[in-house]
Design an enzyme around this catalytic site. Structure first.
Site, mmCIF file in Angstrom:
data_model
loop_
_atom_site.group_PDB
_atom_site.id
_atom_site.type_symbol
_atom_site.label_atom_id
_atom_site.label_comp_id
_atom_site.label_asym_id
_atom_site.label_seq_id
_atom_site.Cartn_x
_atom_site.Cartn_y
_atom_site.Cartn_z
ATOM 1 N N GLU A 235 0.831 -1.200 0.000
ATOM 2 C CA GLU A 235 0.000 0.000 0.000
ATOM 3 C C GLU A 235 0.870 1.256 0.000
ATOM 4 O O GLU A 235 1.886 1.335 0.675
ATOM 5 C CB GLU A 235 -0.927 0.016 1.216
ATOM 6 N N LYS B 243 -10.029 2.021 -2.688
ATOM 7 C CA LYS B 243 -10.285 1.648 -1.297
ATOM 8 C C LYS B 243 -11.705 2.029 -0.907
ATOM 9 O O LYS B 243 -12.122 3.180 -1.021
ATOM 10 C CB LYS B 243 -9.271 2.348 -0.394
ATOM 11 N N CYS C 249 -6.237 -2.710 2.722
ATOM 12 C CA CYS C 249 -6.000 -2.424 4.139
ATOM 13 C C CYS C 249 -7.267 -2.491 4.999
ATOM 14 O O CYS C 249 -7.723 -3.567 5.368
ATOM 15 C CB CYS C 249 -5.294 -1.078 4.273
#
Length: 276
Positions: free
Chosen positions: A43, A113, A154
């Site tokens: 990331e 995301k 994440c």
């Protein structure tokens, strides 16, 4: 194809964006030298993980300099390259985006995301991605041979419904570039990777930046790859590291046959449905 050689690249940041890209490309070449067919970056590998820096490092995907460099090396080496994440700009909006490039350098998909990292643990870690980033609103998949692979980023790993939606789409692997912090990392990192793998009987890769205690946001490290039984196949430590391992593609089918929980779900009582 009965096995797939996968490389997880746990990378240090560098002082400039160009140096970050150069470091990533050098490690991609090393992974290819070790026979990797699928290579995964961490990331936010080309930018400091900072709300103040996202806008300065943002670029269009796939027309920006990072995307062009990744597409070029993927085509040159003939590999599938998951570009970790980096800040994407579209109009006035910023996203934390993971692009995937194919062995001809083509953009196969990109995932923005979906669940933004807003956390406040006083004295430990406070971060608010939503102050500058826009959440994504769609899933992203690609295939290697007969294997379908899903992407998340994440904080998305904390939402089991999302991974379950990917399983409904037929994914046998999840790739999750992620930068946990050193407080929640020891508590949740491996637990979440193994849980998502076990619940959905799939491979799960969590790929972190290397730990650098001098940066504003310190990443946990310890990138890992779990199998459909929830076992950890490989694990990095804290420094920059290249992990290469072979995964047995028969495991997903065998696990689903031996422990048939996916077909034992009680859809007459509860149901999960992806809306987009």
């Amino acid at each position: 194809m009965s096995t797939l050689r996968v490389a997880l690249l746990q990378l240090y940041g560098r002082p400039t964006k160009k140096e970050c890209i150069a470091n990533a490309i050098a490690q991609v070449r090393l992974a290819k030298d070790r026979g990797a067919q699928l290579i995964i970056l961490p990331e936010c590998f080309n930018s400091p993980y900072s709300t103040a820096e996202f806008g300065r490092h943002a670029e269009e995907i796939p027309r920006g300099e990072t995307s062009l460099a990744l597409a070029k090396v993927a085509a040159e080496l003939g590999v599938y390259l998951v570009g970790g994440t980096y800040p994407e700009r579209e109009g006035t909006k910023l996203y934390n985006t993971c692009p995937v490039f194919g062995p001809k350098g083509e953009l196969l998909c990109k995932f923005r995301k979906m669940h933004l990292f807003d956390m406040d643990i006083p004295g430990r870690c406070t971060f608010q991605e939503s102050s500058v980033l826009t959440p994504g609103d769609g899933l992203a998949t690609f295939t290697i041979g007969s294997m379908k692979i899903g992407i998340a980023i994440c904080w998305d790993s904390r939402f089991p419904e999302l991974t379950a939606c990917y399983r409904q789409l037929g994914c046998d692997m999840m790739i999750i570039p992620a930068a946990f912090d050193p407080y929640t990392g020891p508590l949740h990192w491996e637990l979440l990777g193994r849980s998502r793998a076990l619940d959905n009987q799939m491979f799960v890769a969590l790929v972190s930046p290397a730990r650098d205690p001098t940066t504003e946001y310190v990443a946990y490290g310890y990138s890992l790859l779990c199998d459909p039984w929830g076992r950890v196949l490989c694990r990095a430590k804290e420094d920059q590291e290249l992990l290469v391992t072979d995964i047995d593609l028969k495991l997903c089918g065998e696990t689903k046959q031996q422990i048939p929980v996916l077909r034992q779900k009680r859809s007459d009582i509860y149901e999960l449905k992806a809306k987009k």
